[in-house]
Scaffold this active site. Sequence first.
Site, PDB file in Angstrom:
ATOM      1  N   ALA A   1       0.852  -1.197   0.000  1.00 50.54           N
ATOM      2  CA  ALA A   1       0.000   0.000   0.000  1.00 50.54           C
ATOM      3  C   ALA A   1       0.886   1.244   0.000  1.00 50.54           C
ATOM      4  O   ALA A   1       0.588   2.244  -0.665  1.00 50.54           O
ATOM      5  CB  ALA A   1      -0.909   0.016   1.219  1.00 50.54           C
TER       6      ALA A   1
ATOM      7  N   TRP B   1       2.230   1.702  -3.412  1.00 47.53           N
ATOM      8  CA  TRP B   1       1.171   2.179  -4.317  1.00 47.53           C
ATOM      9  C   TRP B   1       1.120   3.710  -4.294  1.00 47.53           C
ATOM     10  O   TRP B   1       0.909   4.352  -5.317  1.00 47.53           O
ATOM     11  CB  TRP B   1      -0.190   1.614  -3.869  1.00 47.53           C
ATOM     12  CG  TRP B   1      -1.349   2.095  -4.717  1.00 47.53           C
ATOM     13  CD1 TRP B   1      -1.830   1.497  -5.838  1.00 47.53           C
ATOM     14  CD2 TRP B   1      -2.150   3.261  -4.508  1.00 47.53           C
ATOM     15  NE1 TRP B   1      -2.877   2.220  -6.341  1.00 47.53           N
ATOM     16  CE2 TRP B   1      -3.102   3.313  -5.552  1.00 47.53           C
ATOM     17  CE3 TRP B   1      -2.161   4.269  -3.553  1.00 47.53           C
ATOM     18  CZ2 TRP B   1      -4.051   4.326  -5.654  1.00 47.53           C
ATOM     19  CZ3 TRP B   1      -3.110   5.283  -3.667  1.00 47.53           C
ATOM     20  CH2 TRP B   1      -4.037   5.303  -4.698  1.00 47.53           C
ATOM     21  N   HIS B   2       1.368   4.282  -3.087  1.00 47.15           N
ATOM     22  CA  HIS B   2       1.258   5.729  -2.961  1.00 47.15           C
ATOM     23  C   HIS B   2       2.382   6.477  -3.660  1.00 47.15           C
ATOM     24  O   HIS B   2       2.201   7.624  -4.055  1.00 47.15           O
ATOM     25  CB  HIS B   2       1.217   6.140  -1.478  1.00 47.15           C
ATOM     26  CG  HIS B   2      -0.139   5.963  -0.875  1.00 47.15           C
ATOM     27  ND1 HIS B   2      -0.533   4.775  -0.305  1.00 47.15           N
ATOM     28  CD2 HIS B   2      -1.198   6.807  -0.768  1.00 47.15           C
ATOM     29  CE1 HIS B   2      -1.782   4.908   0.139  1.00 47.15           C
ATOM     30  NE2 HIS B   2      -2.204   6.126  -0.138  1.00 47.15           N
ATOM     31  N   GLY B   3       3.534   5.869  -3.790  1.00 39.46           N
ATOM     32  CA  GLY B   3       4.605   6.606  -4.453  1.00 39.46           C
ATOM     33  C   GLY B   3       5.839   5.768  -4.661  1.00 39.46           C
ATOM     34  O   GLY B   3       6.082   4.790  -3.942  1.00 39.46           O
TER      35      GLY B   3
ATOM     36  N   PHE C   1      -0.623  10.148  -7.217  1.00 39.26           N
ATOM     37  CA  PHE C   1      -0.547   8.704  -7.004  1.00 39.26           C
ATOM     38  C   PHE C   1      -1.155   7.963  -8.189  1.00 39.26           C
ATOM     39  O   PHE C   1      -1.157   6.782  -8.252  1.00 39.26           O
ATOM     40  CB  PHE C   1      -1.265   8.306  -5.711  1.00 39.26           C
ATOM     41  CG  PHE C   1      -0.740   9.074  -4.512  1.00 39.26           C
ATOM     42  CD1 PHE C   1       0.625   9.290  -4.375  1.00 39.26           C
ATOM     43  CD2 PHE C   1      -1.587   9.592  -3.577  1.00 39.26           C
ATOM     44  CE1 PHE C   1       1.113  10.008  -3.297  1.00 39.26           C
ATOM     45  CE2 PHE C   1      -1.119  10.303  -2.483  1.00 39.26           C
ATOM     46  CZ  PHE C   1       0.236  10.515  -2.344  1.00 39.26           C
TER      47      PHE C   1
END
Lengths: 429, 470
Positions: free
Chosen positions: B319, B322-324, B470
């Site tokens: 997760a 996924w954000h960066g 994102f």
Amino acid sequence: MTSSTSNSKPNNSAQSDASIEREEDIRNARGRRKIGLYTVICGGLMILVSMGLVNIGIASLRYSSLNPFSIERIQATGDNLGAALELPEDDPREVVYVLGSSLIHFGFSPDLFDEELNAAGVPTISYNFGFGNADPSIHAKFARKLARTFADHPGRIDRVIYEFAPHGATQRRADTSGQLNHATTAILSSWGDIGQTLLDDPEEAFALANTRLFRSGVPAEAITHMLATPITMAKINDTVKDRPKPAPMDNLGWDLFNQLREDWPESIPFGGWSAQYRGGFPPTASPRALELSDQVMQRMQDPVRMESALQQRISCCDILGLEMSPEMIAHVIETIRYAQSIAKDVDIVVMPQNQDIVHVSPQGEENFKKALAEVVAATGVDVVDIYKEPYLGIEYFFDADHYTFFKGRSKVTQMMADHYLPQEEKETH
Amino acid sequence: MIFNSAIFFWFFACFFVLFNFVFVDRRKIIWLLVISSLIFYGTWNYNFIALLVFSALADYLIAQKVEANNHDPVMKKRWLIASITLNLSILAIFKYNNFILQSVQEFVSLFGGDISVPMLSIILPVGISFYTFQSMSYTIDVYRGDMKAHRGFLVFLATLSFFPQLVAGPILRAKEILPQLVNMRVPTALNIRIGLLLVLLGLLKKTTADLMAGPVGVAFNGQADVSTFETWIGLLAFSAQLYGDFSGYSDIAIGIALMLGVYIPMNFNLPYFSTSPVDFWRRWHISLSSWLRDYLYISLGGSRNGKRARNQFITMLLAGLWHGASWTFVVWGAYMGVIVVVTQWLNERPALAKWVNSKNWLSLIIKIVVTHYLFVLSWPLFRGSSLEAAWTMIVDMHIPQETAVTAGAGIVMALVVAGLFLMHFVDALRIRYGDALANRQWFFWPLLVIGFTLFFTVGDFGHDFIYFQF
């Protein structure tokens, strides 16, 4: 026969499905129209009422208080750019347009300027087109509008004097002037300009059109900027928090404002553009206004307030370091070129600074000299340099850089006029 | 074209008129939806329209192959792997390329090696993480038999590119939205009113978030001169900014969709009132959390075989990624994994059961404050430019700095806390009384006028939505 029957059944079924789907689509479309109408009427009305309320609020700010966004002044100066076109064709006086920042708005008196030059045998009629809250990028847009206004009357303006304020063209100023530049751009752009913007930046073009059409020229960002002023000022005043508190201003500012409105009914003291005084203010006012003005200026000139004003100028404009913005210098040049396209002569003036308070760093002085040389080299303009000569101290200023309404304005205007006196007059003056 | 811009207002006004008054045939409406969505997407960078269409087409065709191979589990799985590989490759190329190359380079240099890999200058397509996940979930759902592969590419493309949620979510499942676009249900007047209410709340939240940018900038960009108090102001302001920005976007997206007759589930449920990190992730970016739960955590085995902690940790780590594409996000994900696993372990201790289950106000407030502290502690990683900067900030949060607190800081702190609280308070009211309010029109419309007047009055200059990155 058999095969024909077996083929027709699915066909019939498909046709029937299609017809059911069609009926459903028609029914849904009717429903959508109904609900769409409901949304447009209720939602549209709600948006219109909200925008109306916002506009009433903005209008009351624009017209009845101390010109918080300079929008009223900017709009009015833009609307009156063609003032000289109303003069008779054979008017013998030299037409002088003075453009620039709030230093011009508050510091240049057309009446006093013309009076001195007329007395010296140089008949002039001058106009004040200065306004605050604008950097050279806005001046360029203003000058573009000027050039368009006089495109069919080249040479009708004899001289444009454009004020080049060192701290108005710094990098810090360029970094912090976003909100109001948007408002000013919306006001000063023609629909053609907005159309051009549409090709380059559709978001900006829509925002400009909205600000212009529906928000009286004031974007929400400008209102927030104004609302945040107490926080900004609290931070700036932090630098003087250990020093003795200056005498409170009480209601003196408002008293003066109201008195001036009474004395000068034709001129909105801080917003608007008075045709009667050609964009400036009358040279004098009632004894009551003069007395109030003295009191206000005296309190404003308190060393702690002055220090605070200086810190504000450091914070917004890097007034001591003067790290110049190449982009802003390019806009200064652009402004001058627009003016040169319609006026017989264009000069730049560097207005006097408060030398008791503002001590520009050696590097800052150097930066500014370089920028000035670049502007002169690019445009060939003459410079009216009254920046430091003669020495003007705190008594002529009500903050770090603005001139007092009467004493300061009269002194600075006289210094500007002196520059245009015939040589023999200069020597005797 | 962001939701709080003039251009979007006019775009939506034109779309709304065409959608409701011009077209009758559902196919034409779907065409309108697709073309409008692609125009909306193209205003960021029209070059990436092709990528979006390609992504949709690939998953549309693969899903049919998956379904066609229901009788052959091996082939079926291969097609699924092809879809996942393709989607992850798109993400790797467009989002993670330089992070991967740089990490390889640094890893090799740890062993004395020196490889010079040229970095790629690829712009990150806006919303790529959102629509890639959405597209991938479609093939997985078809593979699992949760839905049938859809016949009709246009509707599938409309599903994937549906403009209200295209660039920053919520991440929709095809099975949620596809049937709605096929049926094209007509919204009710109540839907319209609730939609407008959500749009208004979203706009107000976005405005509040933008106003937080100032103190956030002071704390994150000027460490050398910032006092401990102002560091805290900046971090709390970031809590408010992140929530206002992202939940504001989600609210607007949901509201607009509702006005078109499409129901999208809520994406936030008062996350800062969470009493534990697990609770937080059930309330924050719900569409991502549930996606990760359904397609990653459960695929890893979920809580079976005593591997819950491991699977939770991996899920949160990914997760983060996924954000960066940076190590700060990896460490952030790992930190999230640790706090989720540890607090859940603590919650299950019999000795703490009384405390965990306690519903009295004091214990709830303490749990909320502690949970929020754990998340505030992670903001330096989430927002910071590097691991070093994040660490410096975490130290500054806890060890008083010599820098004096500037005047006005107290007012700013009060405004930040008020903003943070107000957004949640208004959301709580909306969740509880939203429908009742929309039913009382004599009160509803004047309230909307006041809200929109406020929105038109206050604004801050030029802020994109944070989650676009994102």
